[in-house]
Design a protein around this motif. Structure first.
Motif, PDB file in Angstrom:
ATOM      1  N   THR A 175       4.816  -4.259  -1.103  1.00 24.90           N
ATOM      2  CA  THR A 175       4.235  -3.000  -0.641  1.00 24.90           C
ATOM      3  C   THR A 175       3.355  -3.221   0.583  1.00 24.90           C
ATOM      4  O   THR A 175       3.462  -2.506   1.594  1.00 24.90           O
ATOM      5  CB  THR A 175       3.404  -2.336  -1.750  1.00 24.90           C
ATOM      6  OG1 THR A 175       4.212  -2.175  -2.920  1.00 24.90           O
ATOM      7  CG2 THR A 175       2.888  -0.973  -1.311  1.00 24.90           C
ATOM      8  N   ARG A 176       2.472  -4.218   0.505  1.00 26.23           N
ATOM      9  CA  ARG A 176       1.544  -4.463   1.620  1.00 26.23           C
ATOM     10  C   ARG A 176       2.294  -4.832   2.899  1.00 26.23           C
ATOM     11  O   ARG A 176       1.986  -4.319   3.985  1.00 26.23           O
ATOM     12  CB  ARG A 176       0.556  -5.572   1.247  1.00 26.23           C
ATOM     13  CG  ARG A 176      -0.473  -5.161   0.213  1.00 26.23           C
ATOM     14  CD  ARG A 176      -1.545  -6.217   0.033  1.00 26.23           C
ATOM     15  NE  ARG A 176      -2.441  -5.867  -1.052  1.00 26.23           N
ATOM     16  CZ  ARG A 176      -3.450  -5.009  -0.945  1.00 26.23           C
ATOM     17  NH1 ARG A 176      -3.674  -4.409   0.223  1.00 26.23           N
ATOM     18  NH2 ARG A 176      -4.224  -4.738  -1.982  1.00 26.23           N
ATOM     19  N   SER A 177       3.281  -5.711   2.791  1.00 24.88           N
ATOM     20  CA  SER A 177       3.989  -6.132   4.001  1.00 24.88           C
ATOM     21  C   SER A 177       4.891  -5.029   4.532  1.00 24.88           C
ATOM     22  O   SER A 177       5.053  -4.876   5.745  1.00 24.88           O
ATOM     23  CB  SER A 177       4.797  -7.406   3.731  1.00 24.88           C
ATOM     24  OG  SER A 177       5.810  -7.186   2.775  1.00 24.88           O
ATOM     25  N   THR A 178       5.460  -4.218   3.643  1.00 24.36           N
ATOM     26  CA  THR A 178       6.280  -3.087   4.080  1.00 24.36           C
ATOM     27  C   THR A 178       5.443  -2.099   4.882  1.00 24.36           C
ATOM     28  O   THR A 178       5.842  -1.644   5.958  1.00 24.36           O
ATOM     29  CB  THR A 178       6.926  -2.381   2.876  1.00 24.36           C
ATOM     30  OG1 THR A 178       7.793  -3.295   2.196  1.00 24.36           O
ATOM     31  CG2 THR A 178       7.738  -1.172   3.316  1.00 24.36           C
ATOM     32  N   VAL A 179       4.269  -1.767   4.363  1.00 28.46           N
ATOM     33  CA  VAL A 179       3.387  -0.833   5.057  1.00 28.46           C
ATOM     34  C   VAL A 179       2.934  -1.407   6.402  1.00 28.46           C
ATOM     35  O   VAL A 179       2.939  -0.705   7.427  1.00 28.46           O
ATOM     36  CB  VAL A 179       2.163  -0.490   4.173  1.00 28.46           C
ATOM     37  CG1 VAL A 179       1.095   0.249   4.968  1.00 28.46           C
ATOM     38  CG2 VAL A 179       2.604   0.347   2.970  1.00 28.46           C
ATOM     39  N   ALA A 206       1.704  -0.375  -6.615  1.00 34.88           N
ATOM     40  CA  ALA A 206       2.168   0.088  -5.311  1.00 34.88           C
ATOM     41  C   ALA A 206       1.157   1.028  -4.674  1.00 34.88           C
ATOM     42  O   ALA A 206       0.871   0.935  -3.473  1.00 34.88           O
ATOM     43  CB  ALA A 206       3.524   0.765  -5.445  1.00 34.88           C
ATOM     44  N   LYS A 207       0.593   1.925  -5.457  1.00 37.27           N
ATOM     45  CA  LYS A 207      -0.383   2.876  -4.926  1.00 37.27           C
ATOM     46  C   LYS A 207      -1.605   2.152  -4.386  1.00 37.27           C
ATOM     47  O   LYS A 207      -2.115   2.481  -3.299  1.00 37.27           O
ATOM     48  CB  LYS A 207      -0.773   3.870  -6.026  1.00 37.27           C
ATOM     49  CG  LYS A 207      -1.835   4.889  -5.610  1.00 37.27           C
ATOM     50  CD  LYS A 207      -1.385   5.750  -4.450  1.00 37.27           C
ATOM     51  CE  LYS A 207      -2.465   6.739  -4.042  1.00 37.27           C
ATOM     52  NZ  LYS A 207      -2.140   7.418  -2.759  1.00 37.27           N
ATOM     53  N   ALA A 208      -2.086   1.156  -5.108  1.00 38.63           N
ATOM     54  CA  ALA A 208      -3.265   0.413  -4.672  1.00 38.63           C
ATOM     55  C   ALA A 208      -2.999  -0.379  -3.401  1.00 38.63           C
ATOM     56  O   ALA A 208      -3.903  -0.577  -2.579  1.00 38.63           O
ATOM     57  CB  ALA A 208      -3.731  -0.515  -5.789  1.00 38.63           C
ATOM     58  N   ALA A 209      -1.769  -0.834  -3.234  1.00 32.20           N
ATOM     59  CA  ALA A 209      -1.430  -1.682  -2.090  1.00 32.20           C
ATOM     60  C   ALA A 209      -0.985  -0.897  -0.861  1.00 32.20           C
ATOM     61  O   ALA A 209      -0.916  -1.462   0.235  1.00 32.20           O
ATOM     62  CB  ALA A 209      -0.323  -2.667  -2.486  1.00 32.20           C
ATOM     63  N   ALA A 210      -0.684   0.378  -1.021  1.00 30.18           N
ATOM     64  CA  ALA A 210      -0.073   1.158   0.063  1.00 30.18           C
ATOM     65  C   ALA A 210      -1.073   1.724   1.058  1.00 30.18           C
ATOM     66  O   ALA A 210      -0.677   2.263   2.095  1.00 30.18           O
ATOM     67  CB  ALA A 210       0.771   2.290  -0.522  1.00 30.18           C
ATOM     68  N   GLY A 211      -2.359   1.649   0.748  1.00 29.87           N
ATOM     69  CA  GLY A 211      -3.352   2.190   1.664  1.00 29.87           C
ATOM     70  C   GLY A 211      -3.216   3.691   1.811  1.00 29.87           C
ATOM     71  O   GLY A 211      -3.177   4.427   0.819  1.00 29.87           O
TER      72      GLY A 211
END
Length: 275
Positions: A175-179, A206-211
């Motif tokens: 999630t973090r790298s995708t965003v 995912a929600k926590a990592a998506a900013g």
């Protein structure tokens, strides 16, 4: 709620309904005796049931083009364009398209039909039921810009159905790298297949990592679990629950649409009060 979601949808935490098109020309299950007219008329009936039931958006997909291709044949998007062209004057809510599983074709179809968003697998390499599944998000992003489709919002499904990431990467890292690296407009988190429940722990991660990027629950939402899912997610994409008896292959049951939207509205009111 992100600015673009506020601008695009009338309600917070929007409910986007899937409009699953019947098999199309070129598909293994296409009914050439009934022809395209039957496909259009089924889509019209289901669109009417979804809109009358109060959904906030609709995502039109070739869900019954089984088994799926990861690079579709031209006849698929062309057939979808014809169907949308016949229905577009009847669509009263924000609509998107999804040419399974072909991100570039989805963007082309959106540009041709005026769709506001697409959902696809844009990133990653997977071992899937459809074989080795590769993507090229850089090429697709440049194609989107080249054809003037930057306004088309991209929903990235980062937990694709019937597939597994080849690399050993956890959901938070993905999630973090995708965003950071691929500029999604929204992230979708799914279960194993259409209609399969999305794990709430995965959704939370995912929600926590998506900013600031919105996160949608992509499969398995039902009237009885929507409160739990919307407590985490920024919206939901729903298909199977809306079908008669909750069976994927069936057509839309208007009563189930009304039931779920009522549950979603209760949840949204409760969340707004507690905010």
């Amino acid at each position: 709620m992100s600015d673009w979601l506020k601008d695009a949808f009338a309600k917070p935490k929007p409910i986007i309904a899937m409009l699953h098109l019947a098999p199309l020309p070129g598909d293994t299950l296409y009914d050439d005796r009934s022809g395209m007219r039957a496909v259009v008329e089924r889509a019209r009936r289901e669109l009417d049931a979804l809109q009358e039931g109060g959904v906030d958006g609709v995502l039109i997909s070739n869900e019954f083009s089984l088994p799926y291709l990861t690079k579709t044949e031209p006849i698929t998007a062309i057939s979808m364009a014809r169907i949308i062209g016949e229905l577009v004057d009847e669509i009263r809510i924000p609509y998107g398209v999804n040419v399974l599983w072909d991100g570039r074709a989805s963007i082309d179809l959106a540009m041709a039909t005026g769709a506001q968003y697409v959902r696809e697998i844009f990133t990653g390499v997977y071992a899937s039921d459809f074989g080795l599944w590769d993507t090229n998000v850089g090429e697709v992003a440049r194609h989107r810009h080249r054809i003037g489709a930057d306004h088309v919002k991209l929903f990235f499904n980062i937990v694709p159905e019937s597939a597994r990431y080849l690399a050993d990467r956890d959901l938070e890292s993905v999630t973090r790298s995708t965003v950071f690296a691929t500029l999604p407009d929204a992230i979708c988190v799914s279960g194993l297949t259409a209609g399969a429940a999305t794990d709430t722990q995965a959704l939370t991660i995912a929600k926590a990592a998506a900013g600031d990027v919105p996160v949608f629950v992509n499969t398995g939402v039902r009237a009885e679990n929507i409160a739990d899912q919307l407590a985490i997610a920024d919206g939901a994409i729903i298909g199977t629950f809306f079908k008669k008896d909750g069976v994927f292959e069936n057509t839309v049951d208007p009563r189930r649409v009304v039931e779920l939207i009522a549950a979603a509205d209760d949840c949204r009111v409760a969340l707004s009060v507690s905010a």
